[in-house]
Design an enzyme around this catalytic site. Structure first.
Site, mmCIF file in Angstrom:
data_model
loop_
_atom_site.group_PDB
_atom_site.id
_atom_site.type_symbol
_atom_site.label_atom_id
_atom_site.label_comp_id
_atom_site.label_asym_id
_atom_site.label_seq_id
_atom_site.Cartn_x
_atom_site.Cartn_y
_atom_site.Cartn_z
ATOM 1 N N HIS A 262 10.375 -0.528 -5.074
ATOM 2 C CA HIS A 262 9.300 0.273 -4.474
ATOM 3 C C HIS A 262 9.945 1.614 -4.168
ATOM 4 O O HIS A 262 10.701 1.742 -3.211
ATOM 5 C CB HIS A 262 8.780 -0.410 -3.201
ATOM 6 C CG HIS A 262 7.541 0.214 -2.656
ATOM 7 N ND1 HIS A 262 6.894 -0.294 -1.562
ATOM 8 C CD2 HIS A 262 6.818 1.300 -3.043
ATOM 9 C CE1 HIS A 262 5.824 0.438 -1.292
ATOM 10 N NE2 HIS A 262 5.769 1.420 -2.178
ATOM 11 N N MET B 143 0.433 -6.262 -7.561
ATOM 12 C CA MET B 143 1.028 -6.569 -8.861
ATOM 13 C C MET B 143 0.693 -8.007 -9.281
ATOM 14 O O MET B 143 0.329 -8.261 -10.434
ATOM 15 C CB MET B 143 2.538 -6.352 -8.819
ATOM 16 C CG MET B 143 2.935 -4.895 -8.730
ATOM 17 S SD MET B 143 4.723 -4.705 -8.486
ATOM 18 C CE MET B 143 4.956 -3.005 -9.012
ATOM 19 N N GLU B 144 0.796 -8.932 -8.334
ATOM 20 C CA GLU B 144 0.444 -10.327 -8.636
ATOM 21 C C GLU B 144 -1.030 -10.432 -9.021
ATOM 22 O O GLU B 144 -1.382 -11.136 -9.972
ATOM 23 C CB GLU B 144 0.735 -11.226 -7.441
ATOM 24 C CG GLU B 144 2.218 -11.445 -7.202
ATOM 25 C CD GLU B 144 2.474 -12.616 -6.288
ATOM 26 O OE1 GLU B 144 2.491 -13.769 -6.776
ATOM 27 O OE2 GLU B 144 2.630 -12.375 -5.073
ATOM 28 N N GLY C 259 1.734 -7.841 -3.825
ATOM 29 C CA GLY C 259 0.496 -8.601 -3.931
ATOM 30 C C GLY C 259 -0.459 -8.005 -4.959
ATOM 31 O O GLY C 259 -1.119 -8.731 -5.718
ATOM 32 N N PHE D 69 1.516 2.534 2.223
ATOM 33 C CA PHE D 69 1.305 1.297 1.476
ATOM 34 C C PHE D 69 2.553 0.427 1.581
ATOM 35 O O PHE D 69 3.650 0.850 1.236
ATOM 36 C CB PHE D 69 1.001 1.666 0.017
ATOM 37 C CG PHE D 69 0.469 0.565 -0.847
ATOM 38 C CD1 PHE D 69 -0.457 -0.351 -0.388
ATOM 39 C CD2 PHE D 69 0.889 0.477 -2.166
ATOM 40 C CE1 PHE D 69 -0.966 -1.341 -1.225
ATOM 41 C CE2 PHE D 69 0.392 -0.504 -3.012
ATOM 42 C CZ PHE D 69 -0.540 -1.419 -2.540
ATOM 43 N N ALA D 70 2.382 -0.770 2.099
ATOM 44 C CA ALA D 70 3.513 -1.667 2.340
ATOM 45 C C ALA D 70 4.003 -2.290 1.042
ATOM 46 O O ALA D 70 3.218 -2.628 0.155
ATOM 47 C CB ALA D 70 3.106 -2.765 3.322
ATOM 48 N N THR D 71 5.309 -2.473 0.947
ATOM 49 C CA THR D 71 5.910 -3.110 -0.220
ATOM 50 C C THR D 71 5.281 -4.473 -0.481
ATOM 51 O O THR D 71 4.971 -4.814 -1.627
ATOM 52 C CB THR D 71 7.433 -3.255 -0.025
ATOM 53 O OG1 THR D 71 7.996 -1.957 0.199
ATOM 54 C CG2 THR D 71 8.089 -3.903 -1.227
#
Length: 153
Positions: free
Chosen positions: A76, A49-50, A47, A40-42
């Protein structure tokens, strides 16, 4: 913005991580990113979280309003492989005029994977678009058919 938006509001959102949200999928034209592990990319975590904050805000906005992210300060701290479900917990911790601040925590069912603070600014979409139009026009005039070009060394 309605007066119901206040500190203390909480919302959580769960998302099963697909392979398309891993590091190699950020910029598929990047050989450097293609060589990285499929975790899972930072950028996708931020995104998510947003997205959680947008969901928290939605019932407290008036017709035609939305929000834009204006500040992110998150860590992260653990890798998440595809297939795990990441749950983001958001809490509104401050509202100052049209700016809302959130405390965030993300967990993948095994580890806490990220935490931090995020600020969003509530906007009227029609006003936001009016402000963006001149910039769009200038960018089209300046470089109509150019993509990003790396500066010579």
């Amino acid at each position: 913005m309605k007066d119901t938006l206040a500190p203390g509001l909480k919302h959580s959102f769960a998302y099963k991580v697909p392979a398309t949200k891993t590091v190699p999928h950020l910029y598929e034209e990047s050989p450097e990113l293609q060589a990285m592990p499929e975790v899972f990319a930072t950028a996708f975590m931020i995104g998510l979280m947003e997205w959680t904050c947008v969901q928290l805000l939605a019932p407290h906005l008036d017709e035609g309003e939305g929000s834009v992210g204006v500040h992110v300060d998150v860590s992260h701290t653990a890798a998440t492989p595809p297939g795990l479900t990441v749950t983001v917990e958001a809490e509104c911790i401050e509202v100052r005029g049209p700016r809302a601040k959130f405390r965030l925590r993300a967990h993948d069912g095994v580890d806490e994977i990220g935490a931090g603070i995020h600020d969003r600014f509530i906007v009227a979409w029609n006003r936001f678009e009016r402000g963006l139009a001149p910039k769009r026009d200038r960018s089209l005039d300046a470089r109509p058919d150019k993509s990003f070009e790396e500066a010579p060394a």
